[in-house]
Design an enzyme around this catalytic site. Structure first.
Site, short mmCIF file in Angstrom:
data_model
loop_
_atom_site.label_atom_id
_atom_site.label_comp_id
_atom_site.label_asym_id
_atom_site.label_seq_id
_atom_site.Cartn_x
_atom_site.Cartn_y
_atom_site.Cartn_z
N CYS A 111 0.84 -1.18 -0.04
CA CYS A 111 0.05 -0.06 0.12
C CYS A 111 0.85 1.29 -0.08
CB CYS A 111 -0.74 0.06 1.30
SG CYS A 111 -2.04 -1.53 1.38
N HIS A 258 -2.44 6.96 3.62
CA HIS A 258 -3.09 5.91 2.95
C HIS A 258 -4.43 5.62 3.67
CE1 HIS A 258 -3.71 1.80 1.58
NE2 HIS A 258 -3.47 1.20 2.53
N ASN A 288 -10.26 0.51 1.08
CA ASN A 288 -8.74 0.48 1.00
C ASN A 288 -8.33 -0.01 -0.21
OD1 ASN A 288 -6.03 -0.17 1.14
ND2 ASN A 288 -6.29 -1.14 2.87
O1 UT7 Z 1 -3.63 -1.48 3.99
C1 UT7 Z 1 -3.15 -2.14 5.22
C2 UT7 Z 1 -3.93 -3.32 5.55
N1 UT7 Z 1 -4.84 -3.15 6.53
C3 UT7 Z 1 -5.10 -2.36 7.61
O2 UT7 Z 1 -4.30 -1.46 7.86
C4 UT7 Z 1 -6.10 -2.85 8.79
C5 UT7 Z 1 -5.47 -2.64 10.01
N2 UT7 Z 1 -6.55 -3.06 10.96
C6 UT7 Z 1 -7.83 -2.36 11.38
O3 UT7 Z 1 -8.12 -1.80 10.30
C7 UT7 Z 1 -8.49 -3.07 12.20
O4 UT7 Z 1 -7.94 -4.10 13.13
C8 UT7 Z 1 -9.84 -3.96 11.58
C9 UT7 Z 1 -10.74 -3.13 11.00
C10 UT7 Z 1 -9.25 -5.04 10.68
C11 UT7 Z 1 -10.54 -4.80 12.75
O5 UT7 Z 1 -10.97 -3.92 13.64
P1 UT7 Z 1 -10.70 -3.98 15.11
O6 UT7 Z 1 -11.33 -3.02 15.90
O7 UT7 Z 1 -9.21 -4.23 15.36
O8 UT7 Z 1 -11.55 -5.52 15.51
P2 UT7 Z 1 -10.61 -6.65 16.27
O9 UT7 Z 1 -10.06 -7.67 14.98
O10 UT7 Z 1 -10.10 -6.66 17.37
O11 UT7 Z 1 -12.19 -7.60 16.27
C12 UT7 Z 1 -13.23 -6.94 17.27
C13 UT7 Z 1 -14.55 -7.87 17.00
C14 UT7 Z 1 -14.21 -9.41 16.90
O12 UT7 Z 1 -15.35 -10.02 17.58
P3 UT7 Z 1 -15.22 -10.72 19.03
O13 UT7 Z 1 -14.04 -11.57 18.91
O14 UT7 Z 1 -14.79 -9.68 20.21
O15 UT7 Z 1 -16.36 -11.31 19.35
C15 UT7 Z 1 -14.25 -9.67 15.57
O16 UT7 Z 1 -14.67 -10.95 15.24
O17 UT7 Z 1 -15.07 -7.50 16.00
C16 UT7 Z 1 -15.23 -8.61 15.02
N3 UT7 Z 1 -15.43 -8.37 13.77
C17 UT7 Z 1 -16.52 -7.85 13.24
N4 UT7 Z 1 -17.79 -7.76 13.53
C18 UT7 Z 1 -18.55 -7.30 12.59
C19 UT7 Z 1 -14.26 -8.07 12.86
N5 UT7 Z 1 -14.81 -7.96 11.70
C20 UT7 Z 1 -16.22 -7.49 11.82
C21 UT7 Z 1 -16.77 -7.20 10.80
N6 UT7 Z 1 -18.39 -7.21 11.30
N7 UT7 Z 1 -16.61 -7.03 9.53
#
Ligand code: UT7
Length: 331
Positions: A111, A258, A288
């Site tokens: 990216c 980004h 993204n």
């Molecule tokens: O270009 C570079 C590449 N990528 C990035 O820069 C992404 C960097 N990371 C992020 O943006 C975030 O970590 C995410 C958006 C991917 C995830 O957000 P988060 O606040 O870090 O969530 P998490 O992974 O800690 O998950 C929290 C909860 C989990 O549920 P439990 O285990 O607490 O019950 C996930 O399963 O949110 C859940 N979850 C969702 N719930 C509804 C993860 N994705 C989703 C979703 N809808 N789409």
């Protein structure tokens, strides 16, 4: 010694996918996606080639720059989703454009690709070795690496392309680029989950054992760890690039980060004490698009007339690797 941006272009495939569309295929909600990422919709290619999206953005950029393909000396194409092992995307586009006096280089800097490409363009121009006009294209079909059963990654990404024509100018661009390869296992997609005809099946599984979370050709991402890297490396590289340019962060007129997650951008803004109005964010409409994010932002800002001569601009990115970089220049 330095560069000047002559024109920008962009292309987004016509099909859009909304958060409501995701509600129908995975256990998610519009509310979760908008609150945790800032994304509302994204454009997705329906099998269109990466080079062909890049070509459309490039034609627009050349028209806006009033530069003929024959006047190009170098084409730099950034992508992590090339159509072929070979030939390179830059060579395909060079041929389709009829840029007969240019040669091409592809770079795969995830990216952060556009930041690396702009730095490279300046270095080729400054070398004073026959390169004056450079076309940079960033095009991504990142959705072809997405697992549409994985709610934590599938909602984040879109496809598209941005392009910029750069020439010799008076503004030196100051870049700080970096990498931390210990983060390679946090975000990756294998090129092909197969080996050559002669490989023993055991060899293949031994290879894959090095990246145990792999999902074949689909993306694996440890979101929270990438998030941490993103914030710290964007803050660090932006400060370093400003130091090199001998300006304070407050003197920047426009910051284009980004577009991975609006919360990442908000945290960077807070940590650096930036004026939010100077930070361009379009993630709501595009998601993204990997290396295409930053040049698409540039193209949108130029078409709105929001980038004026004399403005100090910082582009700052990060991506799989972990790789990162910021570049500061005056328009
Ligand atoms: O270009 C570079 C590449 N990528 C990035 O820069 C992404 C960097 N990371 C992020 O943006 C975030 O970590 C995410 C958006 C991917 C995830 O957000 P988060 O606040 O870090 O969530 P998490 O992974 O800690 O998950 C929290 C909860 C989990 O549920 P439990 O285990 O607490 O019950 C996930 O399963 O949110 C859940 N979850 C969702 N719930 C509804 C993860 N994705 C989703 C979703 N809808 N789409």
């Amino acid at each position: 010694m330095g560069i000047k941006i002559l024109g920008c272009g962009m292309y987004l495939p016509p099909k859009t996918v909304t958060n409501e569309d995701f509600e129908r295929i995975v256990n998610t909600s519009d509310e979760w996606i908008i609150k945790r990422t800032g994304i509302k919709k994204r454009h997705v290619s329906q099998g269109e080639y990466t080079f062909s999206m890049g070509l459309k953005a490039a034609v627009e950029a050349l028209n806006n720059a009033k530069v003929s393909p024959k006047d190009l000396d170098l084409v730099i194409f950034t992508t992590v989703t090339a159509d072929f092992y070979f030939p390179s995307m830059s060579n395909v586009v060079q041929g389709k454009l009829g840029a007969e006096n240019a040669y091409g280089i592809d770079i795969a800097c995830a990216c952060a690709g556009f930041v690396y490409a702009l730095d490279m363009a300046q270095k080729y121009i400054d070398a004073d070795d026959g390169v004056q006009n450079v076309l940079i294209i960033s095009s991504e079909n990142i959705t072809k690496t997405v697992d549409y059963t994985d709610r934590s990654t599938c909602v984040l990404f879109g496809d598209g392309a941005g392009a910029v024509v750069v020439t010799k100018g008076n503004s030196k661009a100051y870049a700080h680029l970096g990498a931390d390869g210990t983060g390679c296992e946090l975000l990756y997609a294998h090129l092909y989950p197969s080996a050559n005809f002669f490989a023993e099946p055991g060899e293949l599984s031994a290879n894959y054992a090095a990246f145990p979370q792999g999902k074949g050709r689909y993306m694996y991402m440890n979101g929270p760890r990438v998030y941490e890297f993103a914030v710290s490396k964007m803050v660090y590289s932006l400060k370093k690039a400003c130091e090199k340019a001998k300006i304070s962060v407050d003197e920047l007129d426009v910051i284009i980060p980004h577009q991975a997650n609006v919360r990442i951008i908000d945290t960077v803004v807070k940590k650096l004490g930036l004026n939010k109005d100077k930070v361009y964010v379009n993630i709501k409409d595009h998601g993204n698009i990997s290396s295409a994010c930053i040049p698409v932002c540039l193209a949108e800002l130029f078409s709105k007339g929001a980038l004026k001569p004399g403005f100090k601009v910082c582009l700052v990115g990060f991506g799989a690797g972990i790789i990162y970089g910021a570049i500061v220049f005056t328009l």
